[in-house]
Design an enzyme around this catalytic site. Structure first.
Site: not given
Length: 197
Positions: A18, A110, A143
């Site tokens: 991310d 994702k 995450c």
């Protein structure tokens, strides 16, 4: 790269999570406050990994601009006039400057916290013979933690989180989650320590 070095890292992959503009840049809609500070260390980790012949897996969120694949608690961000963070094709979904997906890297999309949830990450890693993971990026309680705990549950032999190439909203949240991961057998070196390993 000598064969000894190549053998040492042959079963390892670096998972970058991310590191996208909507999480990292000042004023971003999903800002992780300490995220920008780790960008140089993420760049350095990727550079060292490439030199060691370690595969790089770029894990990113890319959501439907209408929010139909977003967690329920975030769907309000995708209404008319809303920011629609990390929408597929949007600038906010791009990696921050300095991070580039190169030929031979693997990009994984994702839509939930864990990079393993409803993705082909596990089968991909098995297919390339990876048993050891090095995880970096944002953010530690969500995450990073979910991906790491899934990796532990899936019996990856060695799971490492580089503590100064990961970040959360505050140092206290970051350290508390690092301690939780350490308590389940995850290695937590600094970038300098990992580079010297």
């Amino acid at each position: 790269m000598g064969s000894e070095n190549g053998d040492k890292w042959r079963k390892t992959a670096v998972v970058v999570i991310d590191m996208q503009k909507d999480f990292i840049l000042p004023g971003a809609p999903m800002l992780v406050r300490d995220g920008e500070a780790i960008v140089p260390n993420v760049i350095k980790t990727v550079e060292v990994a490439r030199n060691r012949g370690i595969p790089i897996i770029w894990v990113v969120r890319e959501h439907d601009p209408l929010g139909r694949d977003v967690e329920l608690f975030r769907r309000h961000l995708y209404g008319d006039g809303k920011p629609k963070p990390t929408s597929k094709g949007g600038v906010g979904a791009e990696l921050v400057d300095g991070l580039v997906i190169q030929e031979g890297d693997y990009k994984l999309v994702k839509t939930r916290f864990s990079a393993f949830f409803n993705t082909n990450l596990h089968s991909y890693l098995q297919g390339i013979g990876v048993t050891n993971l090095v995880v970096i990026g944002v953010q530690t309680p969500n995450c990073i933690r979910q991906t790491v705990f899934d990796a532990v549950a899936l019996d990856y032999q060695h799971v490492t989180v580089i503590i100064d190439a990961t970040a959360a909203a505050t140092p206290d949240i970051h350290i508390a989650n690092i301690i939780d991961m350490k308590n389940v057998g995850v290695a937590t070196p600094t970038l300098e320590e990992w580079c010297q390993s």
